[in-house]
Motif scaffolding. Structure first.
Motif, mmCIF file in Angstrom:
data_model
loop_
_atom_site.group_PDB
_atom_site.id
_atom_site.type_symbol
_atom_site.label_atom_id
_atom_site.label_comp_id
_atom_site.label_asym_id
_atom_site.label_seq_id
_atom_site.Cartn_x
_atom_site.Cartn_y
_atom_site.Cartn_z
ATOM 1 N N ARG A 173 -29.108 -32.589 -5.173
ATOM 2 C CA ARG A 173 -27.903 -33.343 -5.495
ATOM 3 C C ARG A 173 -27.457 -33.153 -6.942
ATOM 4 O O ARG A 173 -26.457 -33.749 -7.351
ATOM 5 N N TYR A 174 -28.176 -32.370 -7.727
ATOM 6 C CA TYR A 174 -27.571 -31.839 -8.945
ATOM 7 C C TYR A 174 -28.071 -30.431 -9.180
ATOM 8 O O TYR A 174 -29.136 -30.034 -8.696
ATOM 9 N N PHE A 175 -27.237 -29.669 -9.897
ATOM 10 C CA PHE A 175 -27.486 -28.246 -10.088
ATOM 11 C C PHE A 175 -27.335 -27.907 -11.560
ATOM 12 O O PHE A 175 -26.231 -27.959 -12.108
ATOM 13 N N GLY A 176 -28.456 -27.597 -12.211
ATOM 14 C CA GLY A 176 -28.433 -27.174 -13.606
ATOM 15 C C GLY A 176 -28.045 -25.714 -13.711
ATOM 16 O O GLY A 176 -28.743 -24.836 -13.190
ATOM 17 N N LEU A 177 -26.952 -25.447 -14.388
ATOM 18 C CA LEU A 177 -26.392 -24.101 -14.411
ATOM 19 C C LEU A 177 -27.325 -23.067 -15.026
ATOM 20 O O LEU A 177 -27.340 -21.904 -14.620
ATOM 21 N N VAL A 178 -28.107 -23.478 -16.008
ATOM 22 C CA VAL A 178 -28.830 -22.491 -16.807
ATOM 23 C C VAL A 178 -30.051 -23.166 -17.416
ATOM 24 O O VAL A 178 -30.149 -24.399 -17.460
ATOM 25 N N ASN A 221 -18.712 -28.766 -6.370
ATOM 26 C CA ASN A 221 -17.725 -29.810 -6.094
ATOM 27 C C ASN A 221 -17.470 -29.934 -4.594
ATOM 28 O O ASN A 221 -17.394 -31.047 -4.055
ATOM 29 N N ASP A 222 -17.320 -28.803 -3.914
ATOM 30 C CA ASP A 222 -17.037 -28.813 -2.483
ATOM 31 C C ASP A 222 -18.173 -29.445 -1.685
ATOM 32 O O ASP A 222 -17.946 -30.137 -0.689
ATOM 33 N N LEU A 223 -19.412 -29.191 -2.125
ATOM 34 C CA LEU A 223 -20.576 -29.675 -1.394
ATOM 35 C C LEU A 223 -20.927 -31.118 -1.725
ATOM 36 O O LEU A 223 -21.520 -31.826 -0.907
ATOM 37 N N GLY A 224 -20.598 -31.558 -2.928
ATOM 38 C CA GLY A 224 -21.021 -32.881 -3.367
ATOM 39 C C GLY A 224 -22.290 -32.839 -4.186
ATOM 40 O O GLY A 224 -23.122 -33.745 -4.125
ATOM 41 N N ILE A 225 -22.446 -31.773 -4.969
ATOM 42 C CA ILE A 225 -23.586 -31.605 -5.864
ATOM 43 C C ILE A 225 -23.110 -31.830 -7.294
ATOM 44 O O ILE A 225 -22.119 -31.224 -7.725
ATOM 45 N N MET A 226 -23.789 -32.691 -8.033
ATOM 46 C CA MET A 226 -23.425 -32.896 -9.431
ATOM 47 C C MET A 226 -23.726 -31.643 -10.244
ATOM 48 O O MET A 226 -24.785 -31.033 -10.097
ATOM 49 N N VAL A 227 -22.802 -31.236 -11.099
ATOM 50 C CA VAL A 227 -23.003 -30.121 -12.022
ATOM 51 C C VAL A 227 -23.720 -30.659 -13.257
ATOM 52 O O VAL A 227 -23.287 -31.647 -13.852
ATOM 53 N N ASP A 228 -24.819 -29.993 -13.620
ATOM 54 C CA ASP A 228 -25.652 -30.426 -14.747
ATOM 55 C C ASP A 228 -25.554 -29.401 -15.872
ATOM 56 O O ASP A 228 -25.811 -28.210 -15.658
ATOM 57 N N THR A 236 -20.365 -23.152 -22.521
ATOM 58 C CA THR A 236 -20.591 -23.325 -21.083
ATOM 59 C C THR A 236 -20.281 -24.748 -20.670
ATOM 60 O O THR A 236 -19.604 -25.004 -19.673
ATOM 61 N N THR A 237 -20.792 -25.699 -21.451
ATOM 62 C CA THR A 237 -20.622 -27.114 -21.118
ATOM 63 C C THR A 237 -19.153 -27.502 -21.081
ATOM 64 O O THR A 237 -18.681 -28.134 -20.125
ATOM 65 N N LEU A 238 -18.404 -27.132 -22.116
ATOM 66 C CA LEU A 238 -16.994 -27.498 -22.170
ATOM 67 C C LEU A 238 -16.205 -26.834 -21.043
ATOM 68 O O LEU A 238 -15.302 -27.443 -20.458
ATOM 69 N N ALA A 239 -16.566 -25.595 -20.711
ATOM 70 C CA ALA A 239 -15.884 -24.900 -19.615
ATOM 71 C C ALA A 239 -16.177 -25.569 -18.278
ATOM 72 O O ALA A 239 -15.283 -25.737 -17.433
ATOM 73 N N ALA A 240 -17.430 -25.957 -18.061
ATOM 74 C CA ALA A 240 -17.795 -26.599 -16.803
ATOM 75 C C ALA A 240 -17.112 -27.954 -16.659
ATOM 76 O O ALA A 240 -16.633 -28.309 -15.573
ATOM 77 N N ILE A 241 -17.058 -28.719 -17.742
ATOM 78 C CA ILE A 241 -16.398 -30.024 -17.705
ATOM 79 C C ILE A 241 -14.913 -29.857 -17.383
ATOM 80 O O ILE A 241 -14.353 -30.587 -16.557
ATOM 81 N N ALA A 242 -14.282 -28.883 -18.024
ATOM 82 C CA ALA A 242 -12.844 -28.663 -17.805
ATOM 83 C C ALA A 242 -12.561 -28.219 -16.377
ATOM 84 O O ALA A 242 -11.556 -28.625 -15.777
ATOM 85 N N LEU A 243 -13.446 -27.406 -15.810
ATOM 86 C CA LEU A 243 -13.208 -26.834 -14.484
ATOM 87 C C LEU A 243 -13.521 -27.810 -13.362
ATOM 88 O O LEU A 243 -12.818 -27.846 -12.343
ATOM 89 N N SER A 244 -14.568 -28.593 -13.517
ATOM 90 C CA SER A 244 -15.043 -29.433 -12.425
ATOM 91 C C SER A 244 -14.012 -30.486 -12.023
ATOM 92 O O SER A 244 -13.383 -31.116 -12.869
ATOM 93 N N ALA A 246 -14.983 -33.119 -10.431
ATOM 94 C CA ALA A 246 -15.763 -34.356 -10.418
ATOM 95 C C ALA A 246 -16.489 -34.519 -11.744
ATOM 96 O O ALA A 246 -16.612 -33.562 -12.520
ATOM 97 N N PRO A 247 -16.988 -35.703 -12.043
ATOM 98 C CA PRO A 247 -17.762 -35.894 -13.272
ATOM 99 C C PRO A 247 -18.959 -34.958 -13.344
ATOM 100 O O PRO A 247 -19.559 -34.600 -12.325
ATOM 101 N N VAL A 248 -19.309 -34.593 -14.559
ATOM 102 C CA VAL A 248 -20.428 -33.686 -14.847
ATOM 103 C C VAL A 248 -21.502 -34.488 -15.565
ATOM 104 O O VAL A 248 -21.206 -35.431 -16.299
#
Length: 426
Positions: A173-178, A221-228, A236-244, A246-248
């Motif tokens: 239920r959460y996915f750490g990018l790196v 986002n489509d699956l319902g997994i939080m991006v970590d 990376t963080t700012l790009a992921a926040i801007a793209l998502s 849902a909340p990150v």
């Protein structure tokens, strides 16, 4: 996991085992009783606890009170009033070739299996697997402990993003990018020179997210997994926040303004995270709460290398004699160079709350991955964090948000984003 190298998880795999946290002179029985009553009522969730693949095996039965290096098991959770834990499917960053990718995927499945052994095959009346915030609340109402699953390091999907769907079905239920070292999805906060990573002050490898990384954020986002975004470079963080959509979250990070470490989040990044509704989970990791002397890092690193303790698996599988020897060395170094305390942890929480608000801050330990501080050395000491929050003046409603309310709110919002996607597809 914050460390994972010799200077990280192995160095923190055994934490100080001395006397329990002392009663402070300004504590009275009424204050402690009030803190205990609050702790008993809130849902306390630790968003980052590492496991080896041998976890929930005959060698380490989570239903029993295990000796270190096991810092989280069901008896310790019960003793400390820790209600829920995100157990982590972590793989280290290695060479990005077919052999490395295959090994990473294999390790991921093994850790999923270890978590499911705990929740499906053992002590099911004491702990259950949650895959939604509703599950968390239900299990808590039933008086059971709660296991959740997070993934750390997008290397486990690098060229196979369809694996995200499989991991979701297994409970992630959460996915750490790196992690430490760039991967094919994103740039890390800590590039690995040994893998040929380009430094972030030169733009890193992807200047944040790669096109594949962007696709993975959308699929989460489509699956319902939080991006970590813990371990991610600022870009990376700012790009992921801007793209998502849902909340990150940052599942285990601390405050850069109080400890200038690349793994910590600066004010700009925390504000961006909060503006999107996200949460930073302040982590009880010594080196990210205060500066640890280089001499301590060096001495523990040399001891770990000499004893062959170069991975979490090696530490768990070491002989009792080897563990005892490293423990003795660790205790001596901690006595000479004291660890951060729960007061230091709450100082970081205070800073983040004042900067971005009570709705955007939470708590993590990184136990078994390098975490552990004076006062919160294992799950059995979890109450001490609540006690320190009361000392700092937090109300019950605020403590409830910090311990679990905020992460559950994000889980609900991420699930809502998934449902909206499903409705649009129809």
């Amino acid at each position: 996991m914050c460390g994972k190298a010799i200077s990280g998880f192995v160095l923190g795999a055994v934490v100080l085992l001395g006397a329990a946290m002392p009663v402070r002179a300004d504590d009275d029985a009424a204050l402690r009783d009030r803190a205990q009553a609050i702790h008993d009522r809130v849902i306390a969730i630790d968003t980052h606890v590492d496991i080896p693949t041998s976890f929930a095996s005959p060698a380490y039965d989570p239903g029993k009170d295990n000796a270190p290096p096991v810092l989280v098991d069901i008896p310790k959770m019960e003793k400390g009033g820790l209600d829920g834990v995100f157990f982590i499917v972590y793989v280290p960053q290695t060479k990005r070739d077919p052999a490395g990718e295959s090994a990473a995927i294999s390790k991921a499945f093994a850790k999923f299996a270890a978590i499911h052994r705990m929740t499906d095959d053992q002590d099911t009346d004491r702990i259950g697997l949650a895959t939604s915030a509703a599950d968390v609340r239900r299990l808590n109402d039933e008086g059971r402990k709660i296991a959740l699953i997070g993934i750390e390091n997008g290397f486990v999907v690098d060229h196979h993003p369809e694996l995200l769907d499989v991991y979701y079905e297994l409970g992630a239920r959460y996915f750490g990018l790196v992690h430490n070292g760039h991967n094919d999805l994103a740039d890390s906060a800590q590039p690995k020179e040994s893998l040929g990573d380009k430094p972030n002050d030169e733009g890193g490898e992807h200047h944040g997210l790669s096109p594949m990384g962007e696709a993975v954020v959308r699929r989460c986002n489509d699956l319902g997994i939080m991006v970590d975004v813990s371990h991610a470079a600022k870009s990376t963080t700012l790009a992921a926040i801007a793209l998502s959509r849902a909340p990150v979250i940052a599942s285990h990070s601390s405050v850069y303004a109080l400890r200038a470490h690349p793994r910590n989040m600066d004010d700009e990044t925390m504000k961006a995270l909060a503006a999107k509704g996200g949460v930073i989970q302040i982590v009880a990791f010594d080196d990210y709460l205060h500066e640890v002397p280089k001499a301590k890092h060096k001495a523990r690193g040399e001891a770990a290398k000499r004893l062959g303790l170069t991975s979490l698996e090696a530490f768990f599988n070491a002989s009792d004699e080897t563990k005892a020897e490293f423990q003795k060395i660790s205790d001596g170094l901690d006595a000479k160079y004291p660890r951060a305390t729960v007061s230091d942890l709450v100082d970081h929480i205070d800073y983040a709350v004042k900067l971005v608000g009570i709705d955007h801050v939470g708590i993590a330990s990184d136990f078994q991955g390098g975490g552990g501080i004076q006062g919160w050395r294992d799950a059995g000491e979890t109450f001490n964090v609540t006690l320190e929050l009361v000392r700092h003046g937090y109300s019950e409603a605020e403590i409830a948000k910090l311990w679990g309310g905020n992460i559950l709110r994000v889980m609900d919002e991420v699930e809502t984003a998934r449902k909206q996607t499903s409705m649009q597809a129809e």
